[in-house]
Design a protein around this motif. Structure first.
Motif, PDB file in Angstrom:
ATOM      1  N   GLN A  38      -4.718   1.977  10.232  1.00  0.00           N
ATOM      2  CA  GLN A  38      -3.388   1.633   9.599  1.00  0.00           C
ATOM      3  C   GLN A  38      -2.121   2.526   9.816  1.00  0.00           C
ATOM      4  O   GLN A  38      -0.848   2.255   9.623  1.00  0.00           O
ATOM      5  N   PRO A  42       3.691   0.143  11.849  1.00  0.00           N
ATOM      6  CA  PRO A  42       4.448   0.232  10.654  1.00  0.00           C
ATOM      7  C   PRO A  42       4.222  -0.952   9.554  1.00  0.00           C
ATOM      8  O   PRO A  42       3.851  -2.019   9.913  1.00  0.00           O
ATOM      9  N   SER A  43       4.281  -0.711   8.290  1.00  0.00           N
ATOM     10  CA  SER A  43       3.865  -1.706   7.377  1.00  0.00           C
ATOM     11  C   SER A  43       5.124  -2.082   6.416  1.00  0.00           C
ATOM     12  O   SER A  43       5.845  -1.061   6.143  1.00  0.00           O
ATOM     13  N   ILE A  44       4.900  -3.155   5.941  1.00  0.00           N
ATOM     14  CA  ILE A  44       5.769  -3.502   4.643  1.00  0.00           C
ATOM     15  C   ILE A  44       4.862  -3.760   3.827  1.00  0.00           C
ATOM     16  O   ILE A  44       4.001  -4.765   3.704  1.00  0.00           O
ATOM     17  N   HIS A  45       4.856  -3.156   2.493  1.00  0.00           N
ATOM     18  CA  HIS A  45       3.756  -3.140   1.486  1.00  0.00           C
ATOM     19  C   HIS A  45       4.344  -3.627   0.153  1.00  0.00           C
ATOM     20  O   HIS A  45       5.562  -3.522  -0.226  1.00  0.00           O
ATOM     21  N   VAL A 140       4.210  -5.113  13.266  1.00  0.00           N
ATOM     22  CA  VAL A 140       4.396  -4.728  12.040  1.00  0.00           C
ATOM     23  C   VAL A 140       3.312  -5.405  11.082  1.00  0.00           C
ATOM     24  O   VAL A 140       2.695  -6.355  11.623  1.00  0.00           O
ATOM     25  N   THR A 154      -5.212  -0.804  -0.692  1.00  0.00           N
ATOM     26  CA  THR A 154      -4.155  -0.794   0.393  1.00  0.00           C
ATOM     27  C   THR A 154      -3.016   0.240   0.497  1.00  0.00           C
ATOM     28  O   THR A 154      -2.442   0.491   1.407  1.00  0.00           O
ATOM     29  N   LEU A 157      -1.275   3.207   3.026  1.00  0.00           N
ATOM     30  CA  LEU A 157      -0.275   2.831   4.098  1.00  0.00           C
ATOM     31  C   LEU A 157       0.875   3.907   4.184  1.00  0.00           C
ATOM     32  O   LEU A 157       1.416   4.211   5.272  1.00  0.00           O
ATOM     33  N   ASP A 158       1.200   4.573   3.150  1.00  0.00           N
ATOM     34  CA  ASP A 158       2.504   5.165   3.167  1.00  0.00           C
ATOM     35  C   ASP A 158       3.545   4.234   3.777  1.00  0.00           C
ATOM     36  O   ASP A 158       4.177   4.817   4.624  1.00  0.00           O
ATOM     37  N   ALA A 159       3.624   2.970   3.301  1.00  0.00           N
ATOM     38  CA  ALA A 159       4.554   2.239   4.069  1.00  0.00           C
ATOM     39  C   ALA A 159       6.055   2.463   4.156  1.00  0.00           C
ATOM     40  O   ALA A 159       6.491   3.039   2.865  1.00  0.00           O
ATOM     41  N   ALA A 162       8.737  -0.698   0.784  1.00  0.00           N
ATOM     42  CA  ALA A 162       7.884  -1.093  -0.433  1.00  0.00           C
ATOM     43  C   ALA A 162       8.602  -2.405  -1.353  1.00  0.00           C
ATOM     44  O   ALA A 162       9.827  -2.164  -1.225  1.00  0.00           O
ATOM     45  N   ALA A 194      10.618   6.288   1.373  1.00  0.00           N
ATOM     46  CA  ALA A 194      10.567   4.724   1.580  1.00  0.00           C
ATOM     47  C   ALA A 194      11.913   3.838   1.347  1.00  0.00           C
ATOM     48  O   ALA A 194      12.697   4.416   0.443  1.00  0.00           O
TER      49      ALA A 194
END
Length: 442
Positions: A38, A42-45, A140, A154, A157-159, A162, A194
């Protein structure tokens, strides 16, 4: 379906499809053993009560229009668990799913052996998604929480982005009895530094989101303040929107989905992608690319038309917040002279609340049960329906095939109505829509 995939699917199901254990320790341990996949992108949560999956799908489509390789993780699924894990907008193949499972399963067995409770079905699919995305690799990941936020699997992630869609009452047995409690649980996906993209919220939900953002030093953009829908007009097959984004106004955006709630989801999705790509007051995304992204969006089971003459719509509204949005869309965007609903719900849902919202817009209701082990028995649902609709407007069917047959016959029974003006709405649960979709999409 390959026998190998069937075996993996059965092993996953044996963990208890609906078993819930809120303990991030085990999923963290599993991901550590996998090398923290993970952290590879980068992530969008996303969290919220309704609109998460539709918004995730729009974000995915917008990112792909901008040339990015995407991974998307959503739940629940309609037909196959592979829908939960998408690469570049498509569910992963059976081969890829099996390969990821073979990598994760031995490490999961080590975690299970040392824990009081084995990893859940959702823990496993989450680990499979994160490993698949790292392996692809994706640019992403767009990740929807399963339930709540703070303690959801989930939330490792520390996305950087958010997203919080509208919050209402649902899953109160897990998240608390008030909207405020639920908002506190969901705002747990907001981590240090974030950017928060928040849909318009009731006052009780807005406060916890703001408090959490201040606490961790997050930047917040709110619908109605920094972004929102300026105008919407009903169009053939959807709607045309003018959206105020973080980076300016985007006009003539065609969205092939119905309802004001989907327009709201679109504004949230656009703001999230703008934030991710660094657009803002000094820079706007290319409006043509944004239009292309939205035009390519779909959301199965969300006022989805699967048949004509009579029109059959599938909608997965399963709480009062979602059903209110569906009913508004039906009134504004469909001109049925006669509409019959097929309804099956899960036993822990507010059946009376759902049926009360439906009653003014449908002529009759056929109650049945879906194939979920948590389904409310049809005769029990019929008692609730008869109190709201009256006996003469309620029919009972033992299963979904019978219910659809009865509903179509009822819809077509009004000889005065043009066949083009009659319809059937199948709703009440994601499981209900899944059952109907299997029958009707063959």
């Amino acid at each position: 379906m390959s026998s190998e995939f069937e075996q993996v699917d059965a092993e996953l199901n044996s963990r208890g499809y609906t078993r819930m254990v809120f303990d991030l320790g085990r999923i963290k341990e599993l991901l550590d053993l996998l090398g923290s996949p993970q952290r590879a992108y980068p992530s969008i949560h996303l969290t919220g009560t309704n609109g998460k999956t539709s918004t995730a799908r729009m974000i995915d489509s917008l990112l792909r229009a901008h040339g990015l390789h995407t991974g998307r993780y959503t739940s629940p699924h309609l037909e196959t668990v592979r829908e939960r894990i998408s690469l570049d907008g498509e569910p992963v193949s059976e081969r890829r799913f099996v390969a990821a499972y073979r990598e994760v399963a031995p490490l999961a067995a080590l975690v299970d052996a040392a824990a009081d409770e084995p990893l859940t079905y959702f823990d496993m699919t989450t680990a499979l998604a994160f490993a698949t995305f790292a392996d692809a690799p994706v640019d992403v990941a767009v990740v929807e929480v399963g339930l709540g936020g703070a303690e959801d699997s989930t939330n490792v992630l520390d996305a950087g982005i958010a997203v919080i869609t509208p919050i209402g009452l649902d899953h109160t047995e897990w998240l608390g009895d008030t909207i405020e409690d639920i908002a506190y649980a969901k705002s747990g996906i907001i981590h240090k530094g974030a950017t928060v993209i928040a849909a318009a919220q009731e006052e009780e939900a807005a406060r916890p989101i703001l408090e959490r953002s201040v606490e961790v030093g997050a930047t917040i953009a709110r619908e109605g303040s920094e972004f929102g829908v300026l105008r919407r007009a009903v169009a053939v097959g959807g709607q045309v929107l003018t959206i105020q984004g973080l980076g300016g106004v985007y006009e003539e955006v065609f969205l092939p989905l119905h309802g004001a709630h989907q327009a709201q989801n679109a504004a949230v999705a656009l703001a999230a992608v703008e934030a991710f790509l660094g657009a803002g007051t000094s820079r706007q995304l290319d409006p043509e690319v944004v239009r292309e992204g939205f035009a390519g969006t779909s959301s199965p089971g969300r006022l989805e038309r699967v048949r004509n003459a009579p029109t059959i719509l599938l909608d997965s509204a399963h709480n009062t917040h979602g059903m209110a949005a569906t009913v508004t869309a039906l009134q504004e965007e469909f001109a049925f002279s006669r509409l019959v609903a097929v309804v099956a719900v899960l036993a822990d849902k507010d059946a009376a609340g759902l049926l009360e919202l439906l009653e003014p817009v449908v002529d009759a209701v056929v109650v049945t049960r879906n194939t979920s082990p948590r389904a409310m028995p049809a005769d029990q649902l019929a008692q609730v329906a008869e109190e709201i609709f009256g006996e003469s407007r309620v029919e009972i069917a033992a299963n979904m095939p019978d219910a659809i047959e009865v509903a179509v016959a009822l819809a077509e029974s009004d000889v005065e109505a043009e066949l083009a003006g009659v319809g059937v709405l199948i709703t009440g649960s994601v499981a209900t829509v899944a059952d109907a979709r299997r029958l009707l999409k063959r």
